[in-house]
Design a protein around this motif. Structure first.
Motif, short mmCIF file in Angstrom:
data_model
loop_
_atom_site.label_atom_id
_atom_site.label_comp_id
_atom_site.label_asym_id
_atom_site.label_seq_id
_atom_site.Cartn_x
_atom_site.Cartn_y
_atom_site.Cartn_z
N GLY A 130 0.72 -1.42 0.14
CA GLY A 130 -0.02 0.23 0.10
C GLY A 130 0.75 1.32 0.09
N GLN A 134 -2.05 3.67 -3.84
CA GLN A 134 -3.11 3.68 -3.28
C GLN A 134 -4.14 2.52 -3.07
OE1 GLN A 134 -5.20 7.17 -4.18
NE2 GLN A 134 -3.81 8.49 -2.84
N LEU A 135 -4.26 1.85 -4.24
CA LEU A 135 -5.27 0.79 -4.29
C LEU A 135 -4.33 -0.35 -4.91
CD1 LEU A 135 -8.84 2.09 -5.09
CD2 LEU A 135 -7.84 1.21 -2.85
N THR A 137 -4.36 -3.82 -6.87
CA THR A 137 -5.24 -4.86 -7.36
C THR A 137 -4.73 -6.16 -7.57
OG1 THR A 137 -6.23 -3.14 -9.09
CG2 THR A 137 -6.71 -5.21 -9.57
N GLN A 361 -9.15 -5.70 -4.13
CA GLN A 361 -8.35 -4.54 -3.90
C GLN A 361 -7.96 -4.60 -2.51
OE1 GLN A 361 -10.80 -1.12 -5.47
NE2 GLN A 361 -9.46 -1.16 -7.60
N ASP A 363 -5.51 -1.91 0.57
CA ASP A 363 -4.89 -0.67 0.68
C ASP A 363 -4.15 -0.96 2.18
OD1 ASP A 363 -6.72 0.06 3.12
OD2 ASP A 363 -8.03 0.52 1.52
N GLU A 366 -6.14 -1.71 5.48
CA GLU A 366 -6.46 -3.14 5.79
C GLU A 366 -5.47 -3.96 5.99
OE1 GLU A 366 -9.98 -3.25 2.28
OE2 GLU A 366 -7.82 -3.59 1.51
#
Length: 384
Positions: A130, A134-135, A137, A361, A363, A366
């Motif tokens: 992260g 930002q995200l 996949t 997805q 980040d 999480e």
């Protein structure tokens, strides 16, 4: 063959000879200073920690070899190979504990390895990935299958545990008598292993194109290069042989580690829950952790997820059923029944992983959620 062996030696030399090799010194020091006959808690912990630290440079070599292999096979299939080699430590440790009749420690350590992989290792990997974007996949098909495998493996362990509680079985995790629950565990173990083998038929056979991430295209004879294919095969063979050599070294270190663990359980006040759920998996999951963290730092989150989630699924769908089968000729009848506190913590870890990966997805926040859950479990096992 000579060329393959030379390539193997060159790989080991380039990947192993580094500053990480200095971590072998604590193991040698603990073996030299702390006698194997000691029974004091501090001395046993020093010996155990020293041997555990010695696994770290070997795990790093495995991670480097997996990185080389992924250049040839892709993240998905190289991850499957790394899972098998990474869980070799857990399997050897569990077999030795089983022969000593430490049934409860066997099942708790498997649950602890799942918790460590899913919460701590995957959490750290997600935080690192992260920081790059930002995200992050992740591949939908393979991640969804691994999440379902984890959930089903948890249910397959929960059912025998619930049945054992309902029938009033006193020795939940196993005993030295061939009773009806031992026979039931054997039958369930065989069913689980068949199901696990069929998952590879799905991934590597009937639905291979979905899980490899690339459609399978027929080779063009006009552009084929036999010399290049031969070079490719030599490199893969050298990497696999080097992985086998490093795995044998891991087994050699694991033997005195388990001997120390047996004395630690018998002569100290540390609970089996803390040793099996927290302490032992920290070293047993080192290989998966180094692979996952290294992959995440390079932006290869699919490999990190495979090394942690699929390793956890393999522990419950392969390692634990195999231990049940191995125990029968040894006269050690392991039950597919997990203590409720360990089973509950494992269920929380599996649900958390399923929750954060369901949208494909990730980040960094999480990842912190997973690490926080692990911290709560650690403190509970240590203080309560």
């Amino acid at each position: 063959m000579d060329r393959t062996l030379r390539d193997c030696l060159n790989l080991l030399k380039s990947d192993y000879v580094s500053g990480w090799s200095l971590l072998l010194l604590p193991a040698l020091l603990s073996l030299a200073v702390v006698p194997s006959s000691t029974t004091t808690t501090m001395a046993l912990l020093l010996r155990f920690l020293g041997l555990g630290v010695a696994l770290i440079p070997l795990a790093r070599v495995i991670s480097r070899l997996v990185d080389h292999l992924s250049d040839h096979l892709g993240d998905r299939y190289s991850g499957v190979v790394s899972v098998g080699l990474g869980n070799l430590v857990e399997l050897v440790v569990s077999i030795m504990a089983l022969t000593s009749g430490l049934y409860k420690l066997v099942v708790i350590s498997v649950a602890g390895a799942v918790i460590t992989n899913c919460l701590l290792m995957l959490g750290i990997s997600t935080v690192l990935a992260g920081q790059r974007e930002q995200l992050v996949t992740i591949q939908a098909s393979s991640t969804e299958l691994q999440a379902r495998q984890l959930m089903l493996s948890l249910l397959l362990l929960a059912i025998p545990t619930i049945i054992s509680l309902g029938t009033g079985t006193t020795l939940l995790e196993g005993n030295d008598q061939r009773d009806s629950f031992a026979l039931y565990s054997l039958a369930v173990a065989v069913m689980i292993l068949i199901y696990y083998v069929l998952s590879f038929v799905l991934q590597l056979g009937t639905h291979r194109s979905f899980f490899s991430g690339n459609p399978i295209k027929p080779a063009d004879p006009s552009t084929s290069r036999p010399s290049t294919e031969t070079e490719h095969e030599h490199e893969i063979a050298a990497i696999l042989i080097a992985m086998g050599v490093v795995s044998l070294a891991v087994v050699a270190i694991s033997e005195p580690l388990v001997q120390t663990l047996e004395v630690l359980v018998a002569h100290t006040h540390l609970s089996e829950l803390f040793i099996g759920l927290i302490l032992l998996p920290l070293f047993g999951s080192t290989a998966e952790g180094v692979i996952a963290v290294g992959a995440a730092r390079r932006g290869r989150m699919d490999l990190a997820i495979t090394s942690t989630m699929e390793s956890s699924g393999q522990l419950m769908l392969f390692v634990l059923p195999v231990l049940v089968l191995i125990g029968w000729p040894l006269g050690r009848f392991l039950h597919l029944s997990v203590p409720l506190n360990a089973l509950g913590c494992t269920g929380i870890a599996v649900l958390a992983v399923h929750w954060i990966t369901e949208n494909n997805q990730l980040d960094w926040y999480e990842g912190m959620q997973l690490i926080t859950l692990y911290g709560v479990i650690l403190l509970g096992c240590l203080l309560l």
